[in-house]
Design an enzyme around this catalytic site. Structure first.
Site, PDB file in Angstrom:
ATOM      1  N   ASP A 118       0.831  -1.198   0.000  1.00 52.46           N
ATOM      2  CA  ASP A 118       0.000   0.000   0.000  1.00 52.46           C
ATOM      3  C   ASP A 118       0.867   1.250   0.000  1.00 52.46           C
ATOM      4  O   ASP A 118       1.903   1.315   0.669  1.00 52.46           O
ATOM      5  CB  ASP A 118      -0.901   0.026   1.244  1.00 52.46           C
ATOM      6  CG  ASP A 118      -1.952  -1.065   1.199  1.00 52.46           C
ATOM      7  OD1 ASP A 118      -2.365  -1.426   0.093  1.00 52.46           O
ATOM      8  OD2 ASP A 118      -2.353  -1.537   2.270  1.00 52.46           O
ATOM      9  N   ASP A 306      -4.967   1.634  10.830  1.00 56.33           N
ATOM     10  CA  ASP A 306      -5.793   0.819   9.934  1.00 56.33           C
ATOM     11  C   ASP A 306      -7.290   1.001  10.185  1.00 56.33           C
ATOM     12  O   ASP A 306      -8.109   0.615   9.341  1.00 56.33           O
ATOM     13  CB  ASP A 306      -5.447  -0.668  10.098  1.00 56.33           C
ATOM     14  CG  ASP A 306      -4.005  -0.962   9.764  1.00 56.33           C
ATOM     15  OD1 ASP A 306      -3.138  -0.655  10.614  1.00 56.33           O
ATOM     16  OD2 ASP A 306      -3.735  -1.473   8.669  1.00 56.33           O
TER      17      ASP A 306
END
Length: 431
Positions: A118, A306
């Protein structure tokens, strides 16, 4: 044809969900199996794309992985024939750096492509390099890959400049077979760090202090096999709890470790959630008088970065102003542009998102730009009028074994379809 996810506005959620094993633990556990020549049995491993990626990297160098079922595997590293990791595979998958820590002590040299994954802006591996150099490793950097060599790893005092769970796990693995004592200061305290340390100890390692900021590792000559079950995924659990605040209803999560979710639960209590908490389960409902809140992410035991993207979608539902500040990955706001397509009123200033909630959302075609951004889009679609189409769903599949199954199980109208690929832009001067 390309597979997409489609979602309609959700009514109340309900039912019970068993939380799968933690992705971020499982990745480290698979790599840690390379510390021994004996078989290791891993149970509760999520059947997700990230696990397939790390297994592909491992099998390419001779790691043998036999699946007993979808979530249990036997990992045998006795037939590893090279430590030159496939540059293309490793450069597209960030967690490949765990193989450096697990292979270096046994084989003295590892070659690996630069880490991908990512894109949250700069995600350097400088603390990995600093720690491994302290143990005696030498690095050589090339255009597309780097090599790490060490004739012998020796214990050392390692002081991380910043808290990093990836580097903490990597150094725990390397130090487990190093000569002498290693002390890691300013170590990450994440449950996933503790999980890897616990398995290595079960294999005969000598690690103390995992879960605190000071970890002490006494190197051993060899490790043996074991059977080990991965901890539940606290990030999936936290995200699923938020569906109750978006759609209403009552949801029970099983196979959870509630203390791993303390920071998330406390923030949801501020919103207006109510919980029944047992040793291995959490049941959630949400009051009608919800309110906006301010969120600041931090390293564990703070609120996980997250979870800020799913939280953003929850806060879009709530009337009034909320803010989300990410101190861990200040550029982790790829989801915001997609949420704006759906009508969200969000302004990003530096590392802070300012959210004006209570504004109706509408279905739109959006793109999942990373794992948690995908979760955020699912939660936003649950409150949007019409149908939302999510593309680039491979990012979602990196973290969820069966996102469609999990969300449909609790009453969310979600399904997948095949759509024609988008046409490529033609060169303006071509015939």
């Amino acid at each position: 044809m390309t597979r997409v996810i489609k979602i309609e506005k959700s009514k109340e959620v309900f039912g019970t969900v068993e939380i799968p094993g933690a992705k971020n633990s499982a990745l480290g556990l698979v790599a840690a199996c390379c510390l021994t020549t004996k078989p290791v049995v891993l149970t509760g491993i999520p059947n997700i794309l990230d696990i397939k990626n790390i297994c592909n990297i491992g099998t390419d160098i001779g790691l043998t992985i036999d699946y007993r079922d979808a979530n249990e595997m036997v990992v045998d590293s006795s037939k590893i024939h090279t430590t030159v990791l496939n540059h293309k595979l490793t450069s597209s998958f960030r967690a490949s750096y765990y193989f450096v820590g697990s292979l270096l002590a046994r084989f003295k040299k590892v070659e690996v492509g630069y880490p991908g994954g990512d894109d949250f802006g700069s995600r350097p591996i400088d603390q990995h390099i600093k720690g491994l150099k302290a143990l005696g490793a030498r690095f050589l950097f090339f255009n597309d890959y780097y090599t790490v060599e060490a004739e012998e790893l020796k214990g050392a005092d390692i002081f991380f400049d910043t808290i990093t769970s990836g580097a903490t796990i990597n150094l725990i693995m390397a130090a487990s077979l190093a000569k002498g004592k290693t002390t890691i200061h300013n170590a990450a305290t994440d449950p996933e760090v503790v999980d890897v340390a616990n398995m290595i100890n079960l294999m005969g390692g000598k690690i103390r202090g995992a879960g605190t900021s000071k970890i002490i590792i006494e190197g051993v000559e060899e490790l043996h096999g074991c059977q080990y079950q991965v901890i539940p995924d606290r990030l999936i659990a936290g995200s699923l709890l938020m569906t109750v605040g978006i759609a209403g209803g009552k949801l029970k999560l099983e196979n959870v470790i509630p203390e791993h979710l303390d920071s998330c639960l406390n923030k949801l209590l501020e919103v207006g959630f109510e919980f029944e908490i047992d040793p291995n389960s959490i049941t959630a409902t949400c009051r009608k008088d919800v309110k906006g809140i301010d969120i600041i992410t931090g390293m564990y035991p703070g609120l996980a970065t997250d979870l800020q993207q799913p939280f953003t979608s929850l806060l879009l539902k709530i009337q009034g102003k909320s803010t989300v500040t990410d101190t861990v990955y200040p550029k982790r706001f790829a989801h915001v542009s997609e949420l704006k397509k759906m009508g969200a009123n969000i302004k990003v200033v530096g590392n802070k998102a300012i959210i004006q909630g209570g504004i109706p959302l509408h279905g739109e075609t959006v793109y999942a730009k990373d794992v948690r951004a995908g979760t955020s889009l699912i939660l936003a679609a649950m409150q949007a009028e019409g149908v939302t189409t999510i593309k680039d769903i491979a990012h979602i599949e990196r973290g969820y074994e069966d996102a469609i199954g999990i969300f449909s199980q609790i009453g969310v109208p979600i399904w997948s379809e095949e759509e024609a690929n988008e046409p490529l832009l033609q060169n303006a001067y071509s015939n």
